[in-house]
Design a protein around this motif. Structure first.
Motif, mmCIF file in Angstrom:
data_model
loop_
_atom_site.group_PDB
_atom_site.id
_atom_site.type_symbol
_atom_site.label_atom_id
_atom_site.label_comp_id
_atom_site.label_asym_id
_atom_site.label_seq_id
_atom_site.Cartn_x
_atom_site.Cartn_y
_atom_site.Cartn_z
ATOM 1 N N ALA A 99 -59.068 -81.688 51.234
ATOM 2 C CA ALA A 99 -58.995 -82.417 52.507
ATOM 3 C C ALA A 99 -60.377 -82.918 52.926
ATOM 4 C CB ALA A 99 -58.411 -81.517 53.588
ATOM 5 N N ASP A 100 -61.414 -82.133 52.629
ATOM 6 C CA ASP A 100 -62.786 -82.500 52.988
ATOM 7 C C ASP A 100 -63.447 -83.416 51.964
ATOM 8 O OD1 ASP A 100 -62.795 -80.988 55.288
ATOM 9 O OD2 ASP A 100 -63.845 -79.285 54.409
ATOM 10 N N THR A 156 -60.081 -79.819 59.260
ATOM 11 C CA THR A 156 -60.492 -78.613 58.536
ATOM 12 C C THR A 156 -61.604 -77.851 59.245
ATOM 13 O OG1 THR A 156 -61.973 -79.979 57.199
ATOM 14 C CG2 THR A 156 -59.803 -79.481 56.271
ATOM 15 N N CYS A 215 -63.371 -70.672 50.759
ATOM 16 C CA CYS A 215 -62.322 -71.535 51.313
ATOM 17 C C CYS A 215 -61.393 -71.942 50.178
ATOM 18 C CB CYS A 215 -62.898 -72.748 52.038
ATOM 19 S SG CYS A 215 -63.557 -74.025 50.991
ATOM 20 N N THR A 219 -58.339 -76.936 51.552
ATOM 21 C CA THR A 219 -59.406 -77.319 52.472
ATOM 22 C C THR A 219 -60.421 -78.198 51.763
ATOM 23 O OG1 THR A 219 -59.139 -75.282 53.741
ATOM 24 C CG2 THR A 219 -61.237 -76.432 53.989
ATOM 25 N N THR A 228 -60.729 -74.617 61.292
ATOM 26 C CA THR A 228 -60.430 -73.385 60.544
ATOM 27 C C THR A 228 -61.683 -72.561 60.268
ATOM 28 O OG1 THR A 228 -60.642 -74.422 58.369
ATOM 29 C CG2 THR A 228 -58.471 -74.511 59.416
ATOM 30 N N THR A 229 -62.872 -73.098 60.590
ATOM 31 C CA THR A 229 -64.119 -72.397 60.288
ATOM 32 C C THR A 229 -64.603 -71.503 61.417
ATOM 33 O OG1 THR A 229 -65.522 -74.198 61.087
ATOM 34 C CG2 THR A 229 -64.855 -74.262 58.752
#
Length: 138
Positions: free
Chosen positions: A113-114, A43, A106, A110, A46-47
């Motif tokens: 997942a985090d 993830t 977000c 995401t 994606t940042t």
């Protein structure tokens, strides 16, 4: 605290130890291999593009929190303040992730997942402190 720690005292130590070890491991990975860490955590890519200096900065925060938690494991009832301080950054970081989902920064995918890594460590510390408080060890 009783002379001989009981099962709940050992549980508090275990919760803090798991939080400490995983936090230290993550911090060391971030400091030693920031670009490998960047691609290892799906993830994160994606940042935006990686910034090795910034990843190391955050890694040092993880490392500091983990070392303070590790110190607290030696005697949580005597060192509950260390557990609180060690868990503070982890908790604030987790709350930031919750805010980002609530604000639409977000998406939920995401976040979920985090969540185990971002919310798991502070949850362990909060649980340990709650046990200590419930047992009047604080």
């Amino acid at each position: 605290m009783p002379a001989k720690p009981d099962t709940l005292d050992r549980l508090v130590q275990l919760l803090l130890l798991v939080a400490a070890v995983t936090t230290i491991a993550n911090g060391l990975f971030m400091v030693a291999k920031p670009l490998d860490w960047y691609v290892f955590v799906p993830t994160v890519v994606t940042t935006g593009p990686p910034n090795a200096h910034f990843i190391r900065d955050i890694g040092l925060a993880y490392l500091g929190s983990g070392l303070i938690l590790l110190y607290a494991t030696a005697g949580p009832a005597r060192r509950w303040r260390a557990a609180f301080v060690g868990g503070l950054w982890l908790t604030l970081h987790g709350l930031l992730h919750i805010y980002e989902v609530a604000a639409g920064i977000c998406g939920p995918a995401t976040f979920w997942a985090d969540a185990p890594a971002v919310l798991g460590q502070p949850a362990l510390v909060i649980a340990a402190l709650a046990i200590l408080k419930a047992r009047s060890r604080i």
